[in-house]
Structures are given as C-alpha cells and as structure tokens.
Design an enzyme around this catalytic site. Structure first.
Site, mmCIF file in Angstrom:
data_model
loop_
_atom_site.group_PDB
_atom_site.id
_atom_site.type_symbol
_atom_site.label_atom_id
_atom_site.label_comp_id
_atom_site.label_asym_id
_atom_site.label_seq_id
_atom_site.Cartn_x
_atom_site.Cartn_y
_atom_site.Cartn_z
ATOM 1 N N ASP A 211 16.970 66.360 113.068
ATOM 2 C CA ASP A 211 18.299 66.709 112.573
ATOM 3 C C ASP A 211 18.843 67.754 113.545
ATOM 4 O OD1 ASP A 211 20.644 66.997 111.192
ATOM 5 O OD2 ASP A 211 19.718 67.344 109.236
HETATM 6 C C1 BGC Z 1 23.186 66.860 109.023
HETATM 7 C C2 BGC Z 1 22.907 65.404 109.374
HETATM 8 C C3 BGC Z 1 23.911 64.930 110.397
HETATM 9 C C4 BGC Z 1 23.836 65.836 111.614
HETATM 10 C C5 BGC Z 1 24.806 65.444 112.715
HETATM 11 C C6 BGC Z 1 23.305 67.728 110.244
HETATM 12 O O1 BGC Z 1 23.775 68.985 109.918
HETATM 13 O O2 BGC Z 1 22.170 67.339 108.181
HETATM 14 O O3 BGC Z 1 22.963 64.611 108.228
HETATM 15 O O4 BGC Z 1 23.687 63.588 110.723
HETATM 16 O O5 BGC Z 1 24.146 67.161 111.215
HETATM 17 O O6 BGC Z 1 26.112 65.677 112.323
#
Ligand code: BGC
Length: 685
Positions: free
Chosen positions: A248
């Site tokens: 993530d």
């Molecule tokens: C979120 C993810 C997301 C990623 C990219 C993160 O903060 O938890 O779900 O895909 O950011 O935007």
C-alpha cells in the site's frame, strides 16, 4: 547476483528478442526478459515513480506499468481532467448479492482502465467489515466471508477478462483507519482462516488474481509488507499465487528492506524507500537476501506485465472504452439492485405517480454529489471523477416532470422524501479516519422528527456507506430506504425505486446494530480502537451476525435483510439424502413463490448450523445464496449443492478443517433472522 554488461538495442533488434514473441509461452517470455535484466535494472523495477507507475527500462523497451485507483471507477493521474464512470460504492454493489453484476462492473471498469492507458486497477477492496465505525466501510463488501468471496471472485474475473490486473486489497486485517500505519491487528488463527482470509484465498484459487496489495497495519506484530507468513508462506507457497504483491502507498515506512524482499514483496509504491538502490545494494551485499529470492519477486512482476500485454501489439489486446452508455447503465443497474428497503409501513411505497399532486423533497443529501470529491479532504483513494452525477433531486424532477409538483414544504405535500445520511468528509464515510459518531448529525435527527410531525407520510432515504443508529427516529417514520453512495446514476435509481419502476431487492451485507456497544468490535478499547497500538480481535470468529446470533442480541436490521414491494413464500425444502459423509454432495432444493402483486427478485439464503460440536461454533453461517427473479404468482425451484467444506470449521489444535460426526441443520431464509424452512442431516465419517 550477476552484473552483466548491458547492451543497448535498437527497436528493430528488440522486436526480435524472444520475450517480444507473442507466440511463445508466457513463462518462456518471462524467463528471457529476466535473464536480460542487470542487477541495477532489477533494483529500478521494484519501486514506483510518480505515484502510479513503475520505472521504465528503456534499454530493453520495458515500459511503465501503470496502476490507478480504485473500487468505484478509475481515477487516473490527471485528477479529474479525464472523466470516468462513477460506479456505486462497493457496499452498494455487494448489497445486490449478484455476482453477475460484480462481474459486469469489473469488466466495465477494466475497459476504462485500458482506455486511460493503465494496466492495473487498485481494487477490489475486500477487508471484512468488522466494525460499523470503519471510515472505509463503504469501500468494502460485507461482514460475511462467504458473500465476500463470491463477490470478490466475480469482480476479479470481470476485471481480468480484459487483461487488466486486479489488485486485491488490503492484505489483511486492515479493518479500521485509526492508527492504520502503526497498529497491530491481534487476531487468532481460527478467525484468520474462517473470517478474514477466505475471500483473499478464493481470488487466488478461483480467479487467479494477478496482484495483491499489502495492508498498512501489522498482523500479529508484523507489518503486512514484510509479513513472511502472510505473503510468502500463505499467499505464495500455500495458495499458489502467481501474481505480484505491491505495498500500500508508503506502507513500507516502518519495515526493513530485507524483511520485504524475503517476505516476497515485489513492488514498493509509490516511490523507492526501502527499495532504493542503496538500500537494496547494501542489504544484498550484507547477505540479507539471496539472488534467487529477489529474482523470484521480480519474476512475479514481469509475469503480470506480460499478462496485461505490456510487451504485446496493442491490436492484440482487448480495446478499452470509457463513459459509454453501457457503463452508465451498469452503474444504474447496480444502484437499483443495491438499494435496500428497510421499512415500509402500510405499503407507503411505491408511490403512485397518478395519485400524487405534490411531493416535498428535503434534507442535506437531496442535491449532494458524492463523486469527484477531493482526495485529500476525506474523499480518499476511492474518489473518481464522473462526467456527470444525477442527484436524487434531479432524478426525482426527471421522474415527476409535468405530472407531480416538487415543493420544499412538507406540510403542503402529499408525501415528503427526506434525504439524510453522511458524506465523504473526514470523520464520516472517509479514508484516513474512522467515523466520529454512530449517530446521524444532530441537525438531521431534528429535521427528521420535525418533518414527520409536519407530514406523517415521510420517507427517509439514507445516503451513506455504513451502519448508523436509527433508534431516535425510526419508529416515527413509515418508510426508510438505504440507498448507499450509488454512483453517478443514483438519482435515477432512487426515483425508479420510489415510484415502483424497480422493485427493491437489495439486502444488507452487514448487521446494523441498534447501538454501537452491541457490536462485537466495541466491547472495550482493546477491541476498538485498540490499546498501545494493538487492536485485539477478541471476538474471534464472532464477527457480525455470528456474534448477534450467539448473544441473542436483537439488531436494528440483521444481516441479509431487505424488503420488497411483493411477498415470497418458501416451500418444499428437500435434501437428497438424510446422511452424508466426506466426499458426498448434499443437494438442497427449495421452491420459492412470488405471492404478491408485482414481479420482484428474492435472495434466498442457505445457512448451516452445527447442532452439536466439541468446539464453539456460530449458530448459523451463510454457505450459499441465490438471487431469483419471479413474476407475479411464479414459482421456481432453487437448488444448492453443499460439500464437506460447507460444514467444516478450522481446528486450531490440528491446524485442519474438520467436520465432526453428528447432526447439522440446513436453514433457508430471507435474512439471517428470518428462517422459513429447515431440515436436519446427519454426518458420519
Ligand atoms: C489506500 C489504497 C490506495 C492507495 C493508492 C492508500 O492510501 O489505502 O487503498 O489504493 O492509497 O491511492
């Protein structure tokens, strides 16, 4: 690790290399490209650039692999300059209980991903809805592992049908936003096996998911991105995952380089930190990871690059498209099918357009738009930017045009429709923080009470993405609809349901508790939001209805609940045997009849109950379901096939799935609390 001399190829030479040959087997192409990459190039490949891309290796013609959010439509890196279809939130899609719609959604959104030149969608989000306070409840599907699995598999299959990678997230136990970067989800093996892992596992084994996103949090003390047990042992070795894992965004912050490499993390996003050249080189030279392990991680990434066609002729790939009428109609269909009719006293709904003169439309969510928000101001990563969004007010104006007058004064109207709920501001249904209240905002509660006094024919339509308390006002309101965040066609969908063009058929995919303290995740601070950055999942497998059933707590609305404008009868439950053993299939059939005066769809739910067990087991567990469309007076027979797995539990002492000899009950219901038929069956080994 070899540090070969790198040759620079002309485009002509590149096109002759084996990995560019589309007629070769996938694994041969992967192996060929891997063998040509230098160590430095591999170091370059395993971390991101500019938020959404991998770095290019120009020498070998390796283009950027591009990935965009998210669960409700594609959002590219132009922050709204390029528009895309805004589909209903995942909780709404899930409330359709219709895997076909999840597949259609997946396919459509993947076409949009292709159209904006990307290769992977950062979705679906399939974390279990453990607490109604999670700010991201709207982005996830359900509290139930079986329903989660069926819908996740269908979504991944839909996405990947277009040779676009799905990125299943967030692996695993990212069930709250509070302290998400640092807290540890302390969870038992049995709860992992029975509740939190099944949908993830099924996306690998039944849908061949090409990517997994790690979670921010720790699981039992170890961060998701360097969790050897989760990534290497379970996902890769045990489940046979052939895709790649991606962190993530900034989830590697508190990890170590070698921890991530050894666990099997292929790609660090959005930029290089733990996977910077220097960190990787140092850790490698100090012998903290092997060449074989590192190559394995890169190989997984390359494999998916080939699967999505990064090296292939564009003309050989599925063509993309975006904002088509077809996609908009899928968005509307999901919204219509996901709407849940919670209450309908004296059949106030559906409204009869020929009998109404004036309808009052009030409430803060009547003319609000929920797509296109600001990602930082609470919209979160699932925000996308639609070309238009039909608000409830607009949808109703369209429906009532030239027939019914729309006014703002409840006391002067035949019927009032009050749009209440939440929005994507921080502290409500939003990423980054959990909800700051289980209640509707006070002014809305007062508005509801005031409005009902002025007009007893008041229908409350909720636009939100998580359970809220309704105790204060629900008894005084005749009709309540849960419309969720229904995407860009939500206004049309709501109008169609209110006026009966669409008969509501959605059902809740999570329990709505009467009060927060009833919820199993809210027994103490240990359980939510946690103490000393540990969140103790003391409820174990008793998540959602499993807990409410065991404790015999009356929920506000149970799991699986939702009304229709028609009525259904359940009849004639039959099992093909009275006894079964390990390799048998138990066939269950049941008749369902539409006994009301209009066509409609019913979701028939099959739960299994272990009557006597040496281990504590939930009073019932959903094992199958089927959505059936029925004309007035029509009868259909629905058949379910149950196998060993549908009766088993995870035995912590033997680390295996066990079915104990004895009697089971097969329960057939229209919700987890409305069981209409049941029959016993005997298991012997
Ligand atoms: C979120 C993810 C997301 C990623 C990219 C993160 O903060 O938890 O779900 O895909 O950011 O935007």
């Amino acid at each position: 690790m070899s540090n070969k001399v790198s040759k620079t190829y002309s485009e002509e030479e590149l096109s002759q290399l084996p990995f560019r040959d589309e007629s070769l087997e996938l694994e041969e192409r992967v192996k060929d490209l891997l063998s040509r990459l230098t160590l430095a190039e591999k170091f370059k490949l395993c971390s991101g650039r500019l938020m959404w891309h991998t770095k290019r290796i120009k020498r070998l013609g390796v283009k950027s692999y591009t990935m965009y959010d998210g669960p409700h439509g594609v959002r590219d890196d132009t922050m709204g300059k390029i528009k895309s279809t805004y589909f209903p939130s995942a909780i709404c899609r899930a409330a359709t209980w219709d895997p076909k719609l999840s597949y259609e959604f997946g396919k459509a959104v993947a076409e949009e991903v292709r159209d904006v030149g990307a290769h992977m969608l950062l979705a679906p989000g399939i974390n279990i809805q453990r607490t109604p306070m999670n700010g991201r409840t709207f982005e996830y599907q359900t509290e139930d592992p079986h329903l989660n699995k069926i819908l996740a598999v269908a979504t991944v299959k839909g996405i990947q049908s277009q040779r676009i990678a799905a990125c299943v997230k967030h692996f695993v136990c990212n069930n709250q936003e509070t302290n998400r970067f640092t807290s540890s989800s302390e969870v038992s093996e049995r709860a992992l096996q029975e509740i939190y892992l099944p949908a993830f596992k099924a996306t690998v084994q039944e849908a061949d998911a090409w990517s997994f996103m790690t979670c921010y949090n720790k699981v039992n003390g170890i961060y998701g991105s360097e969790n050897y047990n989760l990534l290497r042992e379970r996902l890769i070795e045990n489940w046979g995952f052939r895709g790649f894992t991606v962190s993530d965004w900034v989830a590697t912050n508190y990890t170590s380089t070698e921890g991530c490499v050894n666990a099997g993390l292929s790609l660090e996003m959005p930029t290089s930190k733990k996977y910077s050249k220097t960190n990787l080189r140092n850790a490698f030279q100090e012998g903290k990871f092997s060449e074989e392990t590192f190559n394995g991680n890169i190989k997984r990434l390359l494999r998916v690059m080939f699967l999505v066609g990064l090296f292939d002729d564009k003309n050989s790939l599925p063509s993309g498209n975006r904002n088509t009428l077809e996609h908009q109609s899928i968005a509307r269909k999901i919204a219509e099918n996901g709407i849940v009719l919670l209450k309908n006293k004296n059949a106030l709904l559906p409204l009869n357009i020929d009998e109404l003169k004036k309808v009052a439309i009030v409430g803060p969510n009547a003319d609000n738009k929920f797509g296109g928000g600001n990602i930082l101001s609470g919209g979160g990563s699932s925000v996308n930017y639609p070309p238009y969004e039909i608000t409830p007010l607009e949808g109703l104006k369209q429906k009532c045009r030239n027939r019914v007058e729309i006014i703002e004064t409840p006391s002067k109207a035949d019927v009032t429709i009050l749009f209440a709920g939440l929005n994507h501001e921080h502290g409500k249904d939003a990423e980054g923080e959990d909800k700051n209240s289980f209640e509707l905002p006070l002014e809305q509660i007062e508005l509801i009470k005031r409005t009902v006094k002025q007009n007893p024919n008041t229908i409350v339509v909720l636009i939100n993405g998580s359970p809220i308390s309704m105790d204060d006002w629900i008894d005084s309101v005749p009709s309540v609809i849960e419309a969720w965040y229904g995407g860009m066609e939500v206004g049309t969908a709501i109008a169609n349901v209110l006026f009966g063009d669409v008969n509501p058929s959605g059902k809740l995919t999570l329990t709505f508790p009467k009060k927060l303290s009833d919820s199993p995740a809210h027994k103490s601070e240990r359980n939510f939001p946690g103490v000393e950055e540990k969140v103790f999942y003391d409820e174990g497998i008793y998540v959602g209805y499993r807990y409410f059933d065991r404790e015999q707590i009356e929920p506000l609305f149970p799991f699986g609940y939702g009304l229709s404008y028609t009525t259904f009868n359940y009849e004639n439950l039959k099992l093909n045997k009275e006894k079964f053993s390990k390799n048998d299939t138990v066939t269950v059939s049941v008749d369902i009849v539409n006994t009301g005066n209009r066509s409609g769809a019913e979701i028939i739910q099959l739960y299994v109950q272990d009557i006597e067990s040496s281990t504590d087991r939930p009073p019932k567990e959903l094992k199958q379901f089927e959505k059936v469309n029925l004309e007035q007076n029509e009868k259909k027979t629905v058949e379910f096939n149950l196998k060993f797995n549908d009766f088993s539990f995870y035995d912590d002492s033997t680390h295996s799935w066990v079915v104990e000899p004895g009697t089971f009950n097969i329960l057939i219901g229209s919700s987890s609390r409305a069981i209409h038929l049941q029959k016993e069956i005997e298991y012997s080994e």
